[in-house]
Design an enzyme around this catalytic site. Structure first.
Site, short mmCIF file in Angstrom:
data_model
loop_
_atom_site.label_atom_id
_atom_site.label_comp_id
_atom_site.label_asym_id
_atom_site.label_seq_id
_atom_site.Cartn_x
_atom_site.Cartn_y
_atom_site.Cartn_z
N GLY A 252 0.77 -1.24 0.00
CA GLY A 252 0.00 0.00 0.00
C GLY A 252 0.80 1.28 0.00
N PRO B 260 4.74 -4.91 -1.16
CA PRO B 260 4.55 -3.81 -2.10
C PRO B 260 4.24 -4.30 -3.51
CG PRO B 260 6.89 -4.12 -1.65
CD PRO B 260 6.15 -5.09 -0.76
N ARG C 144 -8.15 2.96 -14.55
CA ARG C 144 -7.98 3.64 -13.25
C ARG C 144 -8.81 4.91 -13.15
NH1 ARG C 144 -3.68 5.47 -11.39
NH2 ARG C 144 -4.16 4.96 -9.24
N CYS D 32 -16.90 3.33 -25.70
CA CYS D 32 -18.23 3.91 -25.70
C CYS D 32 -18.73 4.15 -24.29
CB CYS D 32 -19.18 3.00 -26.45
SG CYS D 32 -18.64 2.77 -28.13
#
Ligand code: PLP
Length: 432
Positions: free
Chosen positions: A249, A292, A331, A362
């Protein structure tokens, strides 16, 4: 505009990654194209690994959280660098297997592992399984019994820590689908149950409080909570646990405003916290594990696109459309995430106008970068979106039947394909 310090500009005014001219890469391999800087991945892995040696006497293991970018290529690098591997599905276990990864250094997570996945994990020799709930515990014990083995396990604990990050990527609080809670006694109960089972061995605890976290305090808070709980387990059950897995994180710099700590700072501070908590709670110093993902691979990746239509809507905004979108980088549509961008064929030019980089899918929400200041963009330009190494390819889809891009790894002026571009036939492969 923010441009990563790991990128440069050559005499042709082109963006360079791993000593490769990105405009040449786009020509040779086509666009959209994922480009990964192998040296930077290795460097990031070594920072974590060296920090464990330096600040925790080597009594730890860095696991590459493979979900950030799970390919045989990246899992192989983790193997070569001596890391362990964190997997969350049968597919990721299979990728590790096919990369000849030492399976005893694989840790299997997930809040709803299927029976088939647990069977695969056990027959593949996965070293540790991080148990999420009581149903999984019982089914795992049965499967281990059938295979005649004792499976080493950790438990996924919700330490009750709130990390300051997007709510979808926050996981340590009680209202989370992951793991068992401390405050309602759930964690005690499941561990007590496990101690009575014949084919699992409880070795430690795990927590993961979220992603893209910029402070070290939440990790230290979580470490202290977990260590206190280890002390309680020792007092109550005489149980000694020697593994503490604090998850991943760690944040990275996507934009100018993001201000992450150097990665070894996290390890240093957390190491000190765990050592002093061991003293305070009267327990032995456990082996620590850290997982990580993003911080290893995100900064090492960029995506190259070709600019198509440009729409300047007066007094509204200017859209620059590219030949990829939410299929290769979801994202923005998932978290309104931000990325930097560079006109790769005019990389040193001064930014002069705000544009929004749009994908070709689309969906109106199919944006890649909103309101980024760029030099004048022209049709046919090569546009680089930055820091796309994590949670891009691994979250990609074929929405609108768009084939996934190829991925090339670059190092010292050499570029090699590590994931082939999908073809239209690939899209139809499973249609019957
Ligand atoms: C996602 C995840 C990680 C990696 O998180 P990053 O933000 O990519 O570092 C590590 N451990 C677990 C259990 C995870 O779910």
């Amino acid at each position: 505009m923010f441009v990563s310090e790991d990128l440069s500009v050559n005499e042709k005014n082109h963006l360079v990654i791993g000593e490769n001219d990105t405009v040449e890469l786009a020509k040779e391999f086509g666009t959209p194209l994922y480009v990964i800087d192998e040296d930077l991945i290795r460097k990031n892995m070594r920072i974590y690994k060296d920090a464990i040696d330096k600040y925790y006497d080597g009594n730890g293991l860095i696991l590459y959280a493979s979900k950030a970018l799970c390919t045989k290529y990246t899992v192989n690098i983790a193997k070569e660098e001596g890391l362990g591997c964190d997997v969350v599905s049968g597919g990721e276990i299979y990728t590790a297997l096919k990369s000849d990864f030492p399976m005893d250094k694989v840790y299997f997570h997930g809040n709803n592992k299927t029976v088939e996945e647990l069977e695969l994990a056990i027959s593949a020799g996965v070293g540790h399984i991080i148990v999420d709930n009581i149903y999984e515990l019982i089914s795992l014990n049965d499967i281990a019994k059938e295979h005649g083995i004792i499976q080493k396990i950790l438990f996924r604990i919700k330490p009750g820590i709130e990390a300051h990050t997007h709510t979808f990527i926050q996981t340590g609080q009680i209202d989370s689908k992951f793991g068992v809670a401390l405050e309602n006694g759930e964690a005690f109960e499941i561990i007590k149950a496990a101690m009575e089972l014949s084919n699992v061995k409880v070795e430690g605890l795990h927590c993961h409080i979220g992603s893209q976290i910029f402070e070290v305090e939440p990790f230290c808070d979580a470490a202290r909570v977990m260590m206190r709980f280890m002390g309680e387990l020792k007092d109550k059950f005489g149980l000694t646990l020697d593994k503490l897995n604090l998850g991943g994180g760690f944040g990275i710099k996507y934009t100018e405003e993001d201000d992450p700590l150097p990665y070894d700072e996290y390890i240093k501070t957390v190491s000190e916290t765990v050592k002093s908590a061991a003293k305070e709670y009267g327990i032995d110093i456990p082996m620590i594990l850290m997982e990580p993902g993003r911080s290893i691979v995100a900064p090492a990746g960029i995506t190259l696109y070709t600019v198509g239509g440009i729409k300047d809507i007066k007094n509204v905004r200017k859209y620059v459309s590219v030949d990829g979108g939410l299929g290769d980088n979801p994202r923005y549509i998932m978290y309104q995430a931000e990325h930097g961008a560079v006109v790769a064929n005019n990389a040193a030019a001064k930014p002069e106008e705000f544009v929004t980089v749009a994908g070709k899918c689309c969906e109106s929400g199919d944006l890649l970068v909103e309101n980024v200041k760029l030099p004048k963009v022209n049709v046919g330009d090569t546009l680089a979106v930055l820091s796309t190494g994590a949670y891009n390819y691994s979250m990609s889809s074929n929405y609108n039947r768009i084939p996934r891009p190829a991925m090339v790894a670059v190092s010292g002026g050499i570029a090699k394909t590590v994931v082939k571009r999908e073809t239209y036939d690939d899209l139809l492969r499973n249609d019957v």
